[in-house]
Design an enzyme around this catalytic site. Sequence first.
Site, PDB file in Angstrom:
ATOM      1  N   THR A  54     -40.333  24.103 -12.056  1.00 33.78           N
ATOM      2  CA  THR A  54     -40.542  22.756 -11.516  1.00 33.78           C
ATOM      3  C   THR A  54     -40.747  21.882 -12.749  1.00 33.78           C
ATOM      4  O   THR A  54     -41.308  22.359 -13.754  1.00 33.78           O
ATOM      5  CB  THR A  54     -41.790  22.662 -10.590  1.00 33.78           C
ATOM      6  OG1 THR A  54     -42.936  23.040 -11.347  1.00 33.78           O
ATOM      7  CG2 THR A  54     -41.655  23.572  -9.374  1.00 33.78           C
ATOM      8  N   LYS A 114      -8.226   3.245   1.794  1.00 31.43           N
ATOM      9  CA  LYS A 114      -7.460   4.468   1.561  1.00 31.43           C
ATOM     10  C   LYS A 114      -7.607   5.056   0.163  1.00 31.43           C
ATOM     11  O   LYS A 114      -7.734   6.267   0.008  1.00 31.43           O
ATOM     12  CB  LYS A 114      -5.985   4.231   1.909  1.00 31.43           C
ATOM     13  CG  LYS A 114      -5.742   4.427   3.411  1.00 31.43           C
ATOM     14  CD  LYS A 114      -4.396   3.986   3.871  1.00 31.43           C
ATOM     15  CE  LYS A 114      -4.297   2.492   4.042  1.00 31.43           C
ATOM     16  NZ  LYS A 114      -5.268   1.907   4.982  1.00 31.43           N
ATOM     17  N   SER A 168       0.832  -1.210   0.000  1.00 30.72           N
ATOM     18  CA  SER A 168       0.000   0.000   0.000  1.00 30.72           C
ATOM     19  C   SER A 168       0.866   1.259   0.000  1.00 30.72           C
ATOM     20  O   SER A 168       0.353   2.366  -0.024  1.00 30.72           O
ATOM     21  CB  SER A 168      -0.939   0.014   1.206  1.00 30.72           C
ATOM     22  OG  SER A 168      -0.201  -0.092   2.414  1.00 30.72           O
ATOM     23  N   LYS A 189     -18.434  26.174 -31.222  1.00 35.08           N
ATOM     24  CA  LYS A 189     -18.752  25.623 -29.909  1.00 35.08           C
ATOM     25  C   LYS A 189     -17.986  26.264 -28.755  1.00 35.08           C
ATOM     26  O   LYS A 189     -16.829  26.631 -28.866  1.00 35.08           O
ATOM     27  CB  LYS A 189     -18.463  24.109 -29.873  1.00 35.08           C
ATOM     28  CG  LYS A 189     -19.402  23.274 -30.704  1.00 35.08           C
ATOM     29  CD  LYS A 189     -20.864  23.388 -30.275  1.00 35.08           C
ATOM     30  CE  LYS A 189     -21.130  22.696 -28.972  1.00 35.08           C
ATOM     31  NZ  LYS A 189     -21.090  21.239 -29.118  1.00 35.08           N
ATOM     32  N   GLU A 216     -19.769  19.855 -16.745  1.00 36.56           N
ATOM     33  CA  GLU A 216     -20.001  18.453 -17.113  1.00 36.56           C
ATOM     34  C   GLU A 216     -19.059  17.514 -16.346  1.00 36.56           C
ATOM     35  O   GLU A 216     -19.456  16.441 -15.899  1.00 36.56           O
ATOM     36  CB  GLU A 216     -19.827  18.266 -18.621  1.00 36.56           C
ATOM     37  CG  GLU A 216     -20.886  18.986 -19.416  1.00 36.56           C
ATOM     38  CD  GLU A 216     -20.534  19.047 -20.887  1.00 36.56           C
ATOM     39  OE1 GLU A 216     -21.045  18.205 -21.639  1.00 36.56           O
ATOM     40  OE2 GLU A 216     -19.742  19.919 -21.280  1.00 36.56           O
ATOM     41  N   TYR A 255      -9.522  -6.428  12.831  1.00 36.66           N
ATOM     42  CA  TYR A 255      -8.832  -6.026  11.604  1.00 36.66           C
ATOM     43  C   TYR A 255      -8.823  -7.161  10.596  1.00 36.66           C
ATOM     44  O   TYR A 255      -8.584  -8.325  10.934  1.00 36.66           O
ATOM     45  CB  TYR A 255      -7.382  -5.596  11.896  1.00 36.66           C
ATOM     46  CG  TYR A 255      -6.670  -5.134  10.642  1.00 36.66           C
ATOM     47  CD1 TYR A 255      -6.827  -3.830  10.185  1.00 36.66           C
ATOM     48  CD2 TYR A 255      -5.889  -6.009   9.880  1.00 36.66           C
ATOM     49  CE1 TYR A 255      -6.213  -3.405   9.014  1.00 36.66           C
ATOM     50  CE2 TYR A 255      -5.279  -5.592   8.710  1.00 36.66           C
ATOM     51  CZ  TYR A 255      -5.445  -4.288   8.285  1.00 36.66           C
ATOM     52  OH  TYR A 255      -4.854  -3.864   7.123  1.00 36.66           O
ATOM     53  N   ASN A 271     -18.060  24.977 -24.871  1.00 36.83           N
ATOM     54  CA  ASN A 271     -18.707  23.945 -24.063  1.00 36.83           C
ATOM     55  C   ASN A 271     -18.464  24.132 -22.559  1.00 36.83           C
ATOM     56  O   ASN A 271     -17.351  24.458 -22.150  1.00 36.83           O
ATOM     57  CB  ASN A 271     -18.185  22.563 -24.482  1.00 36.83           C
ATOM     58  CG  ASN A 271     -18.551  22.223 -25.916  1.00 36.83           C
ATOM     59  OD1 ASN A 271     -19.607  22.628 -26.406  1.00 36.83           O
ATOM     60  ND2 ASN A 271     -17.665  21.514 -26.598  1.00 36.83           N
ATOM     61  N   ASN A 320      -2.227  -1.792  13.363  1.00 37.87           N
ATOM     62  CA  ASN A 320      -3.685  -1.649  13.343  1.00 37.87           C
ATOM     63  C   ASN A 320      -4.160  -0.379  14.054  1.00 37.87           C
ATOM     64  O   ASN A 320      -5.026   0.332  13.541  1.00 37.87           O
ATOM     65  CB  ASN A 320      -4.350  -2.887  13.952  1.00 37.87           C
ATOM     66  CG  ASN A 320      -4.095  -4.123  13.105  1.00 37.87           C
ATOM     67  OD1 ASN A 320      -3.528  -4.014  12.016  1.00 37.87           O
ATOM     68  ND2 ASN A 320      -4.494  -5.286  13.599  1.00 37.87           N
TER      69      ASN A 320
HETATM   70  N1  ARG Z   1      -1.310  -1.209   5.354  1.00 35.04           N
HETATM   71  C1  ARG Z   1      -2.259  -1.680   6.330  1.00 35.04           C
HETATM   72  C2  ARG Z   1      -3.614  -1.018   6.064  1.00 35.04           C
HETATM   73  O1  ARG Z   1      -3.628  -0.078   5.375  1.00 35.04           O
HETATM   74  C3  ARG Z   1      -1.826  -1.326   7.717  1.00 35.04           C
HETATM   75  C4  ARG Z   1      -2.258  -2.274   8.748  1.00 35.04           C
HETATM   76  C5  ARG Z   1      -1.649  -3.611   8.542  1.00 35.04           C
HETATM   77  N2  ARG Z   1      -2.025  -4.545   9.541  1.00 35.04           N
HETATM   78  C6  ARG Z   1      -1.871  -5.858   9.406  1.00 35.04           C
HETATM   79  N3  ARG Z   1      -2.281  -6.606  10.373  1.00 35.04           N
HETATM   80  N4  ARG Z   1      -1.390  -6.401   8.306  1.00 35.04           N
HETATM   81  O2  ARG Z   1      -4.628  -1.462   6.551  1.00 35.04           O
END
Ligand code: ARG
Length: 448
Positions: A152, A322, A20, A280, A287, A314, A282, A107
């Site tokens: 309306t 994200k 990530s 044109k 949009e 978790y 636009n 976590n």
């Molecule tokens: N990159 C993980 C997330 O965004 C962070 C937490 C990871 N925790 C784990 N037990 N692998 O959720």
Amino acid sequence: MWKGRFQEATADLVEQFGESISFDWRLYSYDIAGSIAHARAQVSAGLLTTEEFTAIESGLHEIEGEIERGEFQFSTALEDIHMNIEAELTNRIGAAGAKLHTARSRNDQVATDTRLYCRTEIDLILELIEGLEAALLSQAEKHAATVVPGYTHLQRGQPVTIGHHLLAYVEMLARDKTRLLDCQKRLNVSPLGSGALAGSTINLDRQQIADELEFAAVTTNSMDAIADRDYIAELLFDLALVGAHLSRLSEDFILWSSSEFGFCTFSDAHTTGSSLMPQKKNPDVCEITRGKTGRLYGNLTAILTAIKGLPLTYNRDLQEDKEPLFDSIDTIKLTLRVNAEMIAAMTINEAVCEAAASDPLLLATDLADYLVKKGIPFRQAHELVGKAVAESVARKIPLDKLDLSEVDKAYGEDAKDVFDLNTALKARTNPGAPSISNVKSQVKRWQG
Ligand code: ARG
């Protein structure tokens, strides 16, 4: 990080699939602030010496600077922002770095980071909403008395002013701000100390950490604190609704800027041409705003779907929170900025508005009200005016030119006066109605 239990290295594809860092790197400053607060609490608990703390703090600041300047080398093998920072810190300062993760888990760390991130971003979004409101208000002030038909069913209804129409959106955006503030209040709670899911046998001062990070409180259930992403769902809903409001505004503007309506013209800088049709101009900003609202809804759906089937606490699925979060925030910020700029530069075509508003049918309801004031029950008045309208249509004579006393004896000589737009607007003085003085005082109220 977990080499103790494993003999084999992570497969390349798994690494690629699970990383990530390519998107959560942007949490770095929150991650570092959280780590420093956590380390300071370790000092208070006698787990770190002040020398170790100083090494951690300055090491983290050094890393922060490098990330800021784009000099830091992220590694996908280290999965995410939390491990990238911690591993590099330990690389640099040794043993003290290896102590940092005591009584902490990624976590509670990731929940802390995203809460801090959302808290900051909400402030920035609120400011941008205010910028858009200011643009709407300056047009509303300029056109408090520019009369247009209100619609309306997209059919002409009754007269309003451009100012009144635009102020409707200021109201919506103001409610959006209160929703965002409310969301911010609810998410401003510190999860740090919840550990992986069940706290820790090492008790750090959670309140101290929360105070340093300016959280209003600490979470009261470690499992909830780890598993919960409702603050993200809530924020994405709030942003989706801002999008819905901007999308409706865009739709109004697309109609208004068409040749069929002609109520407004956007500046060249905020429109685009056609590669084929030379005439044109636009309304692309409108949009795209309408289009991007679909993304905002999609992101909300993504987070709601990601959490719906997860057992406590978790699960790695939560990493999928994200990208939708970042995307909605980026999207709404740019959308708000470009719309504010476009609206400030927009021209309202007063003569076209005036011509559209001169349609006497806009005052058919006022004519029924006139009959009510003469003692006729509204339902009956409605029918009488309906008949007059039918006759005006059939005889191709505008309603205000029709001899109403011929249609029904209930109409007096003064029935013609109903068709004066100024009188019609002046009469609408009740709170919320579009009299020019009401619109002006609403503009003042909003401009505070
Ligand atoms: N990159 C993980 C997330 O965004 C962070 C937490 C990871 N925790 C784990 N037990 N692998 O959720």
